[in-house]
Write an enzyme that holds these catalytic residues in place. Structure first.
Site: not given
Ligand SMILES: [Zn+2]
Length: 652
Positions: A309-311, A313
């Site tokens: 997920g967003s980590t 990014k």
């Protein structure tokens, strides 16, 4: 001359292989009889002439970075009888009954067995062995032995691992460093005649065992305790299924702490911890039991993959900056979604983030910003960075069973796959792979090797081997790394990571809330990857909370845990806070200094802990405090858990 036709060649080849197989079979057979059986037959003859008893070597200790033993040995004894040396059978039986507390039938059956050496009990306390030796009854022999012992029980259980009955490592560091730790067994030789009678005249020839060497690790028991305590607290509070935490030095890959919960007691590794399974344990098949134990022993920071997920990014951002596909002040627009091919892919903010710069996009964790960045990079360049950051390979950590990332074949990556990958979906990596990539992003661009083992020392404490992990490949420029540190610091000071904000410290990080598969299950993993100090990172921490109940956002659930961990470990590591004036005004509310509880009675400690507003966990049995955590004089917040290890008052 004709060249042989293909057909002939094929036949020849076939014939050749048949002959080769036949000959190797023969060689193997002869070899087997001579080598394998030969040894066996020789050993049998030797066994008849000398009745040797093995003396187990002392296994080496596993230390933390400051010399605190994490795995050590307790001296124990093995009790046996030698049938042909028994003079008074009744006396042998009654003595064993008396000292070992076994029942008559059990002992008699063993004593009656006509074998050279019958083992009665192994791993009995050394005092019991000494008592039997003192009574000096012909036929009873006592051999020294050692038993692996883990003084901190569940602490770092998945990392340390444990040993089997033969003192051989089964999982974790105990397996990886077995060759250094195990030592060489010794022997007690007693000459005997063909009937097994002792003809040595009582003279024993001993070949002394060689003790194993010691392993020094990068684990810091204080940091490990803080990490485990924080993890446990959040898992309980959020009634989560499981969780893990890794704390690493991002400059050199030394892992200071790694924990997964639920865990298990290293002194009883075959005891299942799940209360539900515990209840039905006796009814389970061997296969089911083995599965359950393996599951309990899994180090899912390393052995399992998940959708980050967003980590993730931070990787997309780094690639974008390094390739100059994006600049810090580029503007992006977020209407709440992006149309990619025929799909409408949402941002987590339904109404959209509107117009924002790249830096703001990272702060807000806005999906369209990353989809655009990845689109500008293209699949090939995006995959180049997947590879550079090591997601295709093992990190090389020194514990067995490491998994690697699972991702689309690049040929199958269309616009939709690329878009979802940009924000950490539709592929899987291990938590360890993520923290390693994170380290490279903030440490100036160097890919490090996460590890525990730093050196091997011998019995005299002399270093006999140093493990070298200095080879680091620079995968991104210092400029990109510097820029990323600043952006990630602003995620904490102004963005989704603000719950990690800690007065006096500069912290950087990134939150994530990954939706588990299938998406319809509405189950989540909340996570946070943080580092400090942001201008010169000395620690990096990753926490995963699997299936938290209620609020499940990484920023809300996971970020505060890292704040709590940093709040404790940064001062411990000698990283002093530097407060702004505004911060100074708000400081020192609800802090307490931990007193020294060692050698005090548990009754007193309970009273004092209550008065200080600490919660108390007692490990062991008895009323005398042997060890405590946090250590004396540490300053902690009220409500922090105090762990004391106790033992009976009379025991020395
Ligand atoms: Zn957005």
């Amino acid at each position: 001359m004709h060249k042989p036709s293909i057909m002939v060649k094929k036949r020849l080849l076939f014939f050749l292989s048949v002959v080769t197989v036949g000959i190797s079979g023969l060689i193997f057979r002869v070899g087997y009889i001579q080598i394998v059986q030969g040894d066996f037959l020789k050993a049998k003859a030797w066994e008849q002439q000398t009745r040797d008893r093995l003396i187990a070597p002392q296994r080496g200790t596993i230390y933390d970075r400051n010399g605190v033993p994490l795995a050590q040995n307790a001296s124990v004894s093995t009790i046996s009888v030698i049938h042909n040396q028994i003079q008074d059978k009744d006396k042998v039986i009654t003595t064993l009954m008396d000292v070992l507390g076994m029942n008559y039938d059990e002992i008699k059956a063993k004593v009656d067995r006509v074998v050279a050496l019958e083992r009665i009990q192994s791993r009995v306390d050394k005092e019991i062995g000494d008592e039997l030796r003192k009574r000096n009854i012909p036929g009873i022999v006592v051999d020294e032995d050692s038993k692996r012992y883990y003084p901190h029980r569940n602490l770092a259980s998945h990392v340390l691992g444990f040993v089997g009955k033969d003192n051989q490592g089964i999982i974790g560091l105990e397996v990886k460093y077995d060759e250094y730790l195990k030592g060489m067994p010794g022997k007690i030789l007693t000459e005997a005649d063909a009937k097994g009678r002792d003809i040595s005249g009582g003279i024993q020839q001993r070949i002394e065992p060689l003790p194993g060497n010691h392993l020094v690790t990068s684990i810091d028991i204080v940091i490990q305790q803080y990490a485990e305590q924080a993890l446990e607290k959040v898992l309980q509070g959020k009634e989560a299924k499981k969780g893990s935490i890794i704390i690493m030095n991002p400059q050199n890959g030394e892992i200071l702490a790694m924990a997964n919960k639920p865990d298990f007691d290293l002194n009883e590794p075959f005891r299942i911890q799940d209360p539900l399974l515990q209840n039905q344990w006796s009814q389970l098949s061997q296969e089911k039991k083995a599965d359950a134990l393996n599951q309990m022993w899994r180090n899912f920071s390393i052995n399992d993959t998940y959708e980050p997920g967003s980590t993730f990014k931070i990787v997309t951002s780094t690639a974008g900056l390094e390739e100059k596909a994006v600049r810090l002040n580029d503007t992006f627009s977020c209407p709440g979604y992006r149309i990619v091919a025929d799909r409408r892919i949402r941002c987590h903010k339904v109404g959209g983030h509107g117009t924002q710069t790249f830096v703001e996009g990272v702060r807000n964790s806005c999906n369209p910003v990353f989809m655009d960045t990845a689109e500008r990079l293209g699949a090939e360049t995006f995959y180049k960075y997947m590879k550079l950051f090591g997601f295709h390979e093992k990190t090389g950590i020194d514990v067995p069973g490491e998994a690697v990332g699972i991702m689309h074949n690049i040929k199958k990556v269309g616009p939709v796959e690329l878009a979802t990958m940009s924000f950490g979906q539709s592929f899987q990596i291990t938590p360890l792979q993520l923290i390693r990539a994170g380290a490279a992003i903030v440490n100036g661009g160097y890919l490090i090797t996460p590890h525990f083992g730093t050196r091997i020392i011998n019995q005299e404490g002399k270093v006999i081997k140093t493990f070298d992990y200095n080879k680091k490949q620079q995968i991104i420029s210092k400029e990109t790394s510097d820029a990323m540190r600043k952006i990630l610091e602003s995620v904490v000071s102004e963005g989704t990571g603000h719950r990690t904000y800690l007065p006096g410290y500069r912290i950087g990080g990134k939150t994530a809330t990954s939706e588990k598969l299938p998406r319809s299950s509405r189950k989540y993993i909340a996570s946070f990857l943080g580092f400090a100090p942001a201008d010169d990172p000395q620690v990096m921490a990753l926490i995963l909370i699997d299936e938290p109940m209620g609020i499940y956002y990484g920023g809300t659930v996971a970020a505060p845990v890292i704040k709590e961990v940093f709040e404790n470990i940064l001062p411990y590591l000698g990283i002093e806070p530097q407060y702004t004036e505004q911060e100074l005004k708000l400081e020192s509310i609800g802090e307490v200094q931990i007193p020294n509880f060692v050698q005090q009675s548990l009754t007193d400690v309970k009273k004092e802990a209550r008065a200080l507003g600490l919660t108390l966990e007692v490990l062991g049995e008895g009323n005398l405090v042997k060890e405590q955590f946090p250590l004396p004089n540490e300053r902690v917040n009220q409500g922090t858990k105090l762990i004391v290890y106790v033992e009976p008052q009379d025991k020395k």
